[in-house]
Each structure stands twice: as structure tokens, then as C-alpha cells.
Design an enzyme around this catalytic site. Structure first.
Site, PDB file in Angstrom:
ATOM      1  N   LYS A  85      -4.926  75.066 -21.852  1.00 41.84           N
ATOM      2  CA  LYS A  85      -5.131  75.222 -23.300  1.00 41.84           C
ATOM      3  C   LYS A  85      -4.336  74.133 -24.023  1.00 41.84           C
ATOM      4  O   LYS A  85      -3.204  73.824 -23.626  1.00 41.84           O
ATOM      5  CB  LYS A  85      -4.643  76.614 -23.706  1.00 41.84           C
ATOM      6  CG  LYS A  85      -4.954  77.027 -25.135  1.00 41.84           C
ATOM      7  CD  LYS A  85      -4.447  78.451 -25.400  1.00 41.84           C
ATOM      8  CE  LYS A  85      -4.761  78.950 -26.782  1.00 41.84           C
ATOM      9  NZ  LYS A  85      -4.267  80.330 -26.993  1.00 41.84           N
ATOM     10  N   SER A 175      -7.598  83.336 -28.853  1.00 43.61           N
ATOM     11  CA  SER A 175      -7.734  81.941 -29.181  1.00 43.61           C
ATOM     12  C   SER A 175      -7.927  81.015 -27.968  1.00 43.61           C
ATOM     13  O   SER A 175      -8.224  79.841 -28.140  1.00 43.61           O
ATOM     14  CB  SER A 175      -6.492  81.480 -29.944  1.00 43.61           C
ATOM     15  OG  SER A 175      -5.352  81.617 -29.124  1.00 43.61           O
ATOM     16  N   SER A 199      -4.757  86.748 -27.022  1.00 42.70           N
ATOM     17  CA  SER A 199      -5.463  85.466 -26.986  1.00 42.70           C
ATOM     18  C   SER A 199      -5.941  85.011 -25.611  1.00 42.70           C
ATOM     19  O   SER A 199      -6.777  84.131 -25.518  1.00 42.70           O
ATOM     20  CB  SER A 199      -4.582  84.365 -27.577  1.00 42.70           C
ATOM     21  OG  SER A 199      -4.697  84.396 -28.975  1.00 42.70           O
TER      22      SER A 199
END
Lengths: 530, 552
Positions: A85, A175, A199
Site C-alpha cells: 500500500k 482504504s 482498512s
């Protein structure tokens, strides 16, 4: 067998399987890496990656091959392609947080978790898309655009849809949507996400992958660009529980660069293959029958609970009375830490700097206005409001007290003999993007995080396991919550569920892979910034 | 944090160009060294000019907030080195530059320094203390907040005992004390260097993240002189502990003074905060000026504003500081990246599973406490029989006690005789030239040699003073060389002495008559003549004997 399904055959393997294939010489690390890069290109429309590190990856793969050829792999991850990420710092590789503020920012160091994977010979193929600074639950609020759910390009979804694939597609959740999409679309065997309120688990569930949020403090946060320091945990996304366990074993443990890390408990080399589910007591929190819970999810929840019961596990309803306050409490704490953590982005030392230079204050103000999106700016404003001297007791202190009550709820339950809690991960399967953007980010986050967030408040480990496809053809996952630092036991139970379920791999609708390369995506795909 | 600073170093330089000009901003006035602060009497009359009959006189109330830079090799939360005058931004780690994703790692040495300091002031050491974030935007504070200890500091409730000199000759020692409310650990900021010519500000982060101890004193002092004596004692204690170098000119010790005035028995007045003080002497001046100013404001019917004022060393005034942001709300918040800081009473109280070498243990630090200045002074008085006020001079003057003790060891004379040399000759000359003890051209060994020559009767004591001045001017020469070159050896030959005395007696027939007439006092005049004739190279006792013999 077509070329793409042959690639799938290799790319669809688990880490355990592909690691064996590498050792056996059935595939080389460079071939595998190339296949992943090709898969990234083929699925570019998902917008899962912000940066593709092809050149560097091929070099790493080459070195892995040298080790594999001499029969001296570094471990189970040697030569395994992975993605990270884009809110984890990567040395000499752009780390953007999907924000204008850090567009083009190149950190001079690796996050500890990234370094640990590299040290194991894993091959970094790219940095994945997210909501700006991980603030969101859709991966739809980043400066590089929304991430598309791979399953909305699979045969079942497309056959039901009467619309164009560019207008009718589902979100990944967030996310860490890019990481989930990367693992689900078979371009990475493993991806790192971050989990502050869900997330990692939310997109993991919506994209049909295994997503583990370890106990707070078990994995180092050094190099993870923070959202809420007291809740952030690096998350692990894989396509099997066994793989997640392998990665956890490598990443866990005390890091002198993160004072909040703890010594990892003794962990056996792999999850037990034979394990008696009858020794386990599963709690079903009644408060998790939340308003808005879809009937498909409820059906899966009941099905798996029954499965436990039929196999001889004890299943018991439990109560977590303070869970209902979690959303508002999280909102206050999150905004406060965001306001504080974001204070460093002033345009002086790094990141975006506004051209306005009439005064230092004007430079700060415009830099921050240009650098942050509305979501980030709103949270900063709220956080600063909550932290004002006159408001501190009313908001921050109250929220902390509530947080303790939420934590106590869990402790009470686990003390009563419960081993794991079984809950939904999300309210429903993935929303259509066009529906999702009707609501603002805050409302969506509040809705979406309802099952995942209390876990972060309490610092507990939790994992979502894909259970089935919804009638729309989109994945549904269920969450297991364990006791602090009992991540291994949690995964053992998750492993048992996984074995009973046999969740499928994504199979792209044939039209989907023939789509043209989007130029905006292409421009971003160079290895190193600056 | 062990990460190298080079990556950041490069990065910052690509953003900011440093001109050589900025270097000059580092130059500090090293000549400014405070010496006899206890004699620096208040220049201002602390009396209102107009006295109201019925009301008691107004008095000043002074509280100090002191930031002491912790003497440690690395910073409070990072592994970068601490150094003064290093090239700009050469001592900056990723954390110091607040690169996103970096985390603070507490430096145990800094905690030990704070505990040691707390112990020296008899503070209660909190077994558990916490860190907080204090938010404000400032260019030299890259994170946008400072990590400090607002809620639960490491040490509380201590006392600083200090002494003042009162009386007409400033030789009466008066001992006072001031309460230390708390000692907290916190980060230092970087430095902003304003280049007015190119209208830009350059940031140097070398100091950013250096450990500070903030000592907050209760407002229990009444004037600049008290504050000066307290700060000087504090400096000495910190230096003895080795927890802070204490040099105000280099910013290792920074003092802000909270000043107000009121009439005793009435509530405290509105206070001002005086900043920009870079020496003990300036602090005393600033405080006294501020007290006087506030009294005058009130007496002319005005009100004192709660404001921050800067001391202007040129005019000796305090002036309101440009108020940058109005009232600040620091939005304090617990630092989430640092667990509570625990210190343990003894090795035995360290919990199982915790490596006692990695934690701070109070007993271990107590055992390390060195001899503190007050104890040192008492020892000097008791061991050497020196006067109490001399013990202050010996201890307060950097290096003087060691100098004194070395001389004493190398001579057989009574220490009280050495003290005269040290206080008058050595300090007199040093003060005249604004030098430190370490810069004395005369080593303790040379002074001891000189004193020994007097003691053994090889030179007279008046000659010795003359020799001392020669030694000062020509440190490369030995005492013996100087005495020989200038022919200053004592005349010990009886015959020679008699000849000289005879000459004087012959020359002063009138005086001789008076002495013979019974006025013995006039003998002193003749002795003086002999001294003059021999340039002080005679022993007065011997001369007196000879003269008396001749005249009687």
C-alpha cells in the site's frame, strides 16, 4: 488452455504452492515476476497500483533465482512477488499516500515490514492505490482515482450487468483497496495494507481475499505513514490463511524503531493441519446484528455459525454493549490524531509546497489547501476543534473513556471462555461505484466500519475470510476476532473455516482483458521517482 | 534511531541554499562571561518613586522557567548526534526532520540526566511519567508539534538552595531557597536564520530534537539579584552533575522570567514574561528593569499587560515582543507513539522479564551523584579553613577550586595564605583581562613555586607580588629566572644589611634623634627607607632588629 489461463494457473497458486514450484524449478522467480507485471498491465483498468516497480522487481527476482538455483532460498517468500500500500515508506521508491501533498515524495528508507519482506527475498512489484492518507472505506477518494473491484470484471457480474464495464463496476472497499485488488486479481501473491478502523479487512472482504489485522504492537509501524497511531496496524492480504500465517510469522516481533511494538509470542513454523474444532468456543455478538446488514451477509453469518456448531464447536451469543458508541468515539480520536499527524505537512522539508510565498503563514495555508483533499481537511479541522483546551475534556477525554469501555467489553467476553468472535466484516457486498459516491466520505466510513472498528479500539487481532459470492457475484467475507496476541489461534480457526468453504479464484470475463491501456495509468508506471 | 542522516541532508539542501553569510549568524559573544555575580548589586532602586503612606511598599515577584539542554551524545528521540557549531543540517536524522512514518525512540541517557537532576534538587521522581504533543506551527519545529511532558512530568516538588551576599561589603552570606515545581523532558526546536538581505529564512535542524529539561520554579524570588544567584547555583549544580553544560551564551541554558509586582498580602499582579536573556547579568538587569517599569505603570494609574517582552541588552530595557499569533491554544494531546515512561526505585523493583540494564533505576543514579557545590563549599571551609565567602568564589568560578587545591598540594604553607594569592592576585588579574581560570598564564605549579620562595625566605612577600606580575607578562619564564634577572633575591647577608641600615641612619639624623627621644613610631619611617633602598628585598623583622640596635 489459453495463454491467460496458463498464467492464471501459476498466478492463482497460494504462496505455499508457488514457493514449492520455485524450489522445484517449475517456474523461475523472474518468470513469475514477469507474469505478475503482465497481469498488472492486463488489469490496469482496476487502477490497483500507483507505482509499478518493474525494473527493481526484475533485479530482485534475478537475485532470488540465483539463490533458488543453488538450492539456498532465504525462506518461504524468496522470489514471491508482493505489493505494498502506498502509505508504507519504500526506499528510493515514490510513496504518495494518494495525495497531492506527497506526489513525487521519495522516502530515504524502508518501512520495517517492507524491509523484512525484502530481506526474505520477496519481490516488490508495486505500490498500491488507496484513499488519500488512508482516510476512507472505498478506495475512491485518492488523487489517482478510484480502484475497481476485480470481481466486477468477472464473468458472473458482467453477465448480469447490462451496462458498459466502465460505468458499472463495484468498489473495492478501503482504504487498502489497491492491495486487495492486487491480490484478488492475481498480480501479487501478497500485499501489505494498513488497518486503522478496518482498512485491510473491509477491502479484503469485498475483494474476496484473506485479510489479517494483527494485534496492535505485534507488527512495527515504523515507516507506515500514520493515520491514527494508537490504532494503526500493518495488515496482511493473501489468498489463503496459511499464507497469511507464513507472512505474519516473518513480520511480527519487536522493532527498536517502534516503541509500541511487543515481543512476539512463540509461534510454530506453520498452522496445525489437524486441529480439533470441538475445543473452540465461538461468540456471536448480538449487537452486530446492525441496521443495514444485508440478508446475504446475514445468511452467510448464520451458515458459518451453524457449520461451527455442527462440527462440535460451542457457539454462544455474547454481548458487547458499548460497541454502539464505537463510531462516534473513533471519529473523535481519529480526527484528533489526524490533526496532529498532518501538522508536519507544511511544505518546508518535503512534499508539496505552494508557489504562494507572500509570508510563511500564507505558504503554509495554501500548501495545505492544495495538498490535502476535502476529507483530510475536514478531519484536521474537526480534530483541532476537539483538541482545543475548552473542548478537550468533552471530546477527547470522553472518547478515550469510551474506548476503554469498548476494550473492557471484549476482555469480559474473552475472560468468560470465548476463544473467537464470529461477525460480519461488512454490511453488504461491494457497492456500485456510482451508488457509493452518492454519500460523503464521513457517512460512508461511519457505516462501513461498524464491524471492524471496535477491534482497532481494543487492539485485538481480527481476520476476514472469504465465504461465498453474493447473488451479484461479489465476495462476502466474515470476520473472526481473537484475543490480544493470540493471532495464531485466530488464524488456526480461520484456517479451519477456509477448508470448509472452498472459495473460488476470480475468473475474468473475456472482454475485460482486452481493454485498452489507459494512458493516465501508463504514465505512472515507472520505477523510481525524481 | 540508527538511520543515517545523509539522505535527509541532501534533500534539505536541495530545497534550501545556505549562503556563507548564514554562518556569521552563529558567532556569539564568547567574551561575555559572568564572574562575581553576587557582587553585582541591583542598579535600580526597587522603591517606588512616589510612596503612598497607608499602603505597604510594592515588591517584585519573580518566577523562572529554565530550559536546560541535556548533555548527551545523541538526541532525545533519535540517534543523531548533539553538537554546537556543526555545519547546518549535518546532525539531522529522518525523525528530526519529521519525515512521515518515523517514530520517536526515547534516549535512556536523557531520562537518566533528568532523574539525576531531579535527585540533586530533592525532587520526587515520578515512577511513571507521560509524554504529550504540544502543537504550534513554526518553521524550525518540523513536526508541527513538540513532544513534552505536560500532564505527568518526570520529576516534581524540588528545592533549589542558593546564597546571596548582603551587607555593605557584600560579605554576609544569606541562604535562600526556591521551590522547583517540576522538571519535564522535552524536545528542543531547530533554528531559524533570517537573512534579511535576501528576505528568506534558512532552517537549521541540528538542534531540533535535542533533549531539554524544563525546570519550572515557583514565583518566590523578589529581584534580579536573587534570580541571578539562583540561576548561577543551578548552573553549578547542572555542571557538577554533568547533565547540562549550562552555558547561557551558547543557549545550553535558556531562562525566561515571569515578573509581576504587588503589595505584600495582596493578590499577585499581572505578570509579563521576559525572554531573550542570554546571560545571568542580563537576566538580573532585565528583571529589575521590568519590576521598576511595572511599578511605574501602576503608580501612574496604568495597568500591566499580560504580555511577552524581550530584553534589549543594548538599552537595558524590555520591549514588547511582536505578538505573532495572539493567544495560542496548544491543543495538547497524549503522544501515542511513546508508552508511559517507567523508572524503578531499585534493581529489585524492576519487574521480571525487563532487562534492568535497559531501564532507569533511581538507586543506581543516586549512587552516582557527585559532590554538589554546597557540599564542596562546606568541605573547603572545613578542610582548608577558608572564609565562607571565599568558598563561594572558589566554587562559583569555573576551575578555581581545582586551581586552589593544586596550589595547596604543592606548597607547605597554610591554605589560608594561598587563598590570598588566588583571590587577589590571580582573580584580580583574570578579571582585569576578562579571562577564565583556564586561561591563566600562571599555572598552579608556578604559583606554588612562588609562594614557596616567600615561605622559605628567598624573596620577600612584597617582591613576590612584583614577581607575580612579571610571571603574568612572561609565562615562558620560570620564577627563578625572573627573580634572578631582576635581582630580587632577598638580602640575607647580615653585613650587607647593616651597611644599608647604617647608610639610612646616617642620612636621617633628625629622625634618629626623635626615636631616641622616645617616639618609637618614627622607626617605621626608617624601615620604609630601607625597603625603598633595597626594592623590598629585605625581611622587615631583621631590618627592625638592626635599626633598633643601631639607634639605641
Amino acid at each position: 488452455m489459453s495463454a491467460s489461463s496458463a498464467a492464471n494457473a501459476m498466478l492463482g497458486l497460494s504462496i505455499r504452492e508457488v514457493s514449492q514450484a520455485l524450489r522445484d524449478g517449475r517456474v523461475s522467480a523472474t518468470e513469475l515476476c514477469k507474469k505478475c507485471i503482465n497481469q498488472i498491465q492486463r488489469t490496469h483498468y482496476l487502477n490497483a497500483y500507483i507505482t509499478i516497480t518493474e525494473e527493481m522487481a526484475m533485479e530482485q527476482a534475478q537475485r532470488a533465482d540465483n539463490r533458488l538455483r543453488t538450492g539456498k532460498p532465504l525462506g518461504p517468500l524468496d522470489g514471491i512477488p508482493f505489493s505494498v500500500k502506498d502509505n508504507f515508506c519504500t526506499d528510493n521508491i515514490k510513496t504518495t499516500c494518494a495525495s497531492n501533498m506527497l506526489k513525487g515524495y521519495v522516502p530515504p528508507f524502508n518501512a520495517t515490514v517492507v524491509q523484512k519482506l525484502l530481506d526474505q527475498g520477496a519481490v516488490l512489484v508495486g505500490k498500491t492505490n488507496l484513499d488519500e492518507f488512508a482516510m476512507g472505506s472505498g478506495s475512491a477518494d485518492g488523487v489517482f482515482g478510484p480502484v475497481r473491484n476485480p470481481w466486477s470484471y468477472a464473468t458472473q457480474y458482467r453477465e448480469q450487468s447490462k451496462e458498459d464495464p466502465d460505468s458499472d463496476w463495484a468498489i473495492t472497499g478501503g482504504s487498502s483497496g489497491g492491495s486487495a485488488a492486487a491480490v484478488a486479481s492475481l498480480s501479487s501473491f501478497l500485499a501489505l495494507g494498513s488497518d486503522t478502523g478496518g482498512s485491510t479487512r473491509n477491502p479484503g472482504s469485498l475483494c474476496g481475499v484473506v485479510a489479517l489485522k494483527p494485534s496492535y504492537g505485534l507488527l512495527s509501524r515504523h515507516g507506515l505513514i500514520p493515520l491514527v497511531n494508537s490504532m494503526d496496524v500493518p495488515g496482511i492480504m493473501t489468498r489463503s490463511v496459511h499464507d497469511a500465517a507464513t507472512v505474519l510469522r516473518i513480520l511480527q516481533g519487536r522493532d527498536e524503531r517502534d516503541s509500541t511494538t511487543v515481543q512476539a509470542p512463540d509461534t510454530p513454523p506453520s498452522l496445525p493441519e489437524h486441529f480439533d474444532i470441538r475445543d473452540i468456543c465461538v461468540g456471536i455478538p448480538k449487537e452486530y446484528h446492525a441496521p443495514g446488514l444485508s440478508k446475504d451477509i446475514l445468511a452467510q453469518w448464520s451458515r458459518v455459525a451453524d457449520m461451527f456448531e455442527q462440527a462440535g464447536a460451542r457457539v454462544q451469543e455474547v454481548s458487547l454493549p458499548h460497541t454502539q458508541h464505537s463510531i462516534v468515539c473513533y471519529h473523535v480520536l481519529c480526527c484528533c490524531e489526524v490533526a496532529s499527524n498532518m501538522a508536519r505537512f507544511d511544505g518546508l522539508e518535503y512534499g508539496h509546497r505552494s508557489a504562494v510565498d507572500s509570508s510563511t503563514d500564507a505558504m503554509y495555508a495554501t500548501t495545505r489547501h492544495e495538498g490535502f483533499n476535502n476529507v483530510v481537511r475536514r478531519r484536521i479541522l474537526s480534530g483541532n476543534y476537539f483538541l482545543l483546551k475548552s473542548n478537550y475534556e468533552r471530546y477527547f477525554v470522553k472518547a478515550q473513556q469510551t474506548r476503554r469501555l469498548i476494550t473492557e467489553d471484549f476482555k469480559t467476553i474473552f475472560r468468560s471462555g470465548i476463544d473467537v468472535l464470529l461477525t460480519p466484516t461488512t454490511l453488504s457486498d461491494a457497492a456500485r461505484y456510482s451508488d457509493f459516491i452518492q454519500e460523503d466520505n464521513r457517512t460512508r466510513s461511519a457505516q462501513e466500519d461498524v464491524f471492524t472498528q471496535p477491534v482497532n479500539m481494543a487492539g485485538l487481532p481480527a481476520v476476514t475470510v472469504p465465504t461465498a459470492l453474493s447473488p451479484r457475484g461479489l465476495p462476502i467475507g466474515l470476520q473472526l476476532i481473537g484475543q490480544t496476541l493470540q493471532d495464531w489461534k485466530l488464524l488456526t480457526v480461520a484456517h479451519w473455516i477456509e477448508k470448509q468453504l472452498n472459495f473460488p479464484l476470480v475468473c475474468f470475463h473475456e472482454d475485460s482483458n482486452k481493454r485498452e491501456l489507459d494512458h493516465s495509468v501508463r504514465e505512472r508506471t515507472h520505477t523510481v521517482g525524481l | 534511531m540508527a538511520a543515517s542522516s545523509s539522505g535527509y541532508y541532501k534533500m534539505l539542501f536541495s530545497l534550501r541554499k545556505y549562503t556563507n553569510k548564514s554562518q556569521s549568524l552563529y558567532l556569539i559573544d564568547t567574551n561575555f562571561v559572568i564572574r562575581t555575580i553576587w557582587t553585582s548589586g541591583s542598579k535600580y532602586q526597587l522603591k517606588p518613586k512616589v510612596q503612598t503612606k497607608s499602603l505597604p511598599q510594592m515588591v517584585g515577584v519573580v518566577g523562572l522557567e529554565i530550559h536546560a539542554q541535556i548533555q548527551s551524545t545523541s538526541k532525545l528521540f533519535s540517534g543523531s548526534h548533539v553538537g554546537f557549531l556543526a555545519p547546518p543540517n549535518s546532525l539531522v536524522s529522518h525523525f528530526d526532520a519529521s519525515l512521515p512514518g518515523t517514530l520517536p525512540v526515547l534516549n535512556r541517557r536523557c531520562v537518566e540526566a533528568a532523574v539525576l537532576t531531579g535527585l540533586a534538587f530533592n525532587c520526587t521522581i515520578n515512577r511513571k511519567s507521560l509524554f504529550d504533543r504540544k502543537h504550534y506551527f513554526y518553521a524550525d519545529m518540523p513536526a508541527g508539534y513538540q513532544i513534552t511532558q505536560q500532564r505527568l512530568p518526570i520529576a516534581v516538588d524540588g528545592t533549589l538552595v542558593y546564597s546571596l551576599f548582603e551587607g555593605r561589603r557584600k560579605n554576609q552570606v544569606v541562604t535562600k531557597s526556591v521551590k522547583i515545581k517540576q522538571i519535564q523532558l522535552e524536545q528542543d526546536s531547530g533554528k531559524s536564520l533570517h537573512d534579511n538581505e535576501q528576505s528568506q529564512t534558512l532552517i537549521d535542524l541540528n538542534r531540533a530534537g535535542v533533549g531539554l529539561m524544563e525546570l519550572v520554579m515557583e514565583p518566590e524570588m523578589c529581584c534580579g539579584e536573587e534570580a541571578a544567584a539562583a540561576v548561577r547555583e543551578l548552573q553549578l549544580i547542572l555542571q557538577a552533575l554533568g547533565t547540562c553544560q549550562g552555558n547561557m551564551a551558547e543557549g545550553q541554558l535558556r531562562v525566561d522570567a515571569n515578573v509581576s509586582v504587588h503589595r505584600p498580602g495582596e493578590p499577585m499582579g499581572v505578570r509579563t514574561e521576559v525572554k531573550n536573556i542570554n546571560s545571568v547579568r542580563h537576566m538580573a538587569k532585565a528583571i529589575d528593569y521590568e519590576i521598576q517599569r511595572q511599578m511605574e505603570v501602576l503608580q501612574s494609574g496604568g495597568t500591566v499587560l499580560n504580555e511577552t517582552r524581550a530584553f534589549d541588552s543594548k538599552s537595558g530595557n524590555t520591549i514588547p515582543m511582536r505578538d505573532k499569533e495572539g493567544l495560542q491554544d496548544y491543543r495538547f494531546m497524549p503522544e501515542p507513539n511513546l508508552p508511559p515512561l517507567f523508572v524503578y526505585e531499585s534493581e529489585a523493583s524492576v519487574p521480571a522479564g525487563v532487562d534492568s540494564a535497559q531501564v532507569v533505576v533511581i538507586d543506581r543514579l543516586s549512587a552516582q551523584l557527585p559532590e554538589l557545590p554546597s557540599v564542596r563549599r562546606t568541605r573547603l571551609v572545613e578542610t582548608y579553613g577558608v572564609l565562607r565567602e571565599h568558598s563561594f568564589m572558589l566554587v562559583n568560578e569555573d576551575g578555581l577550586m581545582d586551581y586552589f587545591e593544586s596550589v595547596v598540594q604543592m606548597t607547605k604553607v597554610e591554605p589560608r595564605k594561598v587563598i590570598g594569592w588566588v583571590m587577589n592576585e590571580l582573580m584580580g588579574n583574570l578579571n582585569l583581562q576578562n579571562r577564565k581560570v583556564s586561561q591563566s598564564p600562571i599555572s598552579p605549579c608556578a604559583l606554588a613555586e612562588l609562594i614557596n620562595l616567600v615561605e622559605s625566605g628567598h624573596i620577600s612577600s612584597s617582591t613576590a607580588k612584583q614577581v607575580f606580575q612579571e610571571m603574568w607578562k612572561a609565562p615562558e619564564k620560570t620564577v627563578g629566572q625572573i627573580v634572578k634577572e631582576q635581582d630580587l633575591w632577598m638580602i640575607n647577608d647580615k653585613e650587607e644589611l647593616r651597611k644599608i641600615c647604617q647608610k639610612i641612619v646616617d642620612r636621617h639624623t633628625e629622625e634618629v634623634q626623635i626615636i631616641r627621644g622616645g617616639n618609637k613610631k618614627v622607626l617605621n619611617k626608617l624601615m620604609g627607607e630601607v625597603q625603598r633602598e633595597t626594592k623590598g628585598r629585605t625581611d622587615p623583622v631583621q631590618v627592625k632588629d638592626i635599626l633598633e640596635e643601631m639607634i639605641s
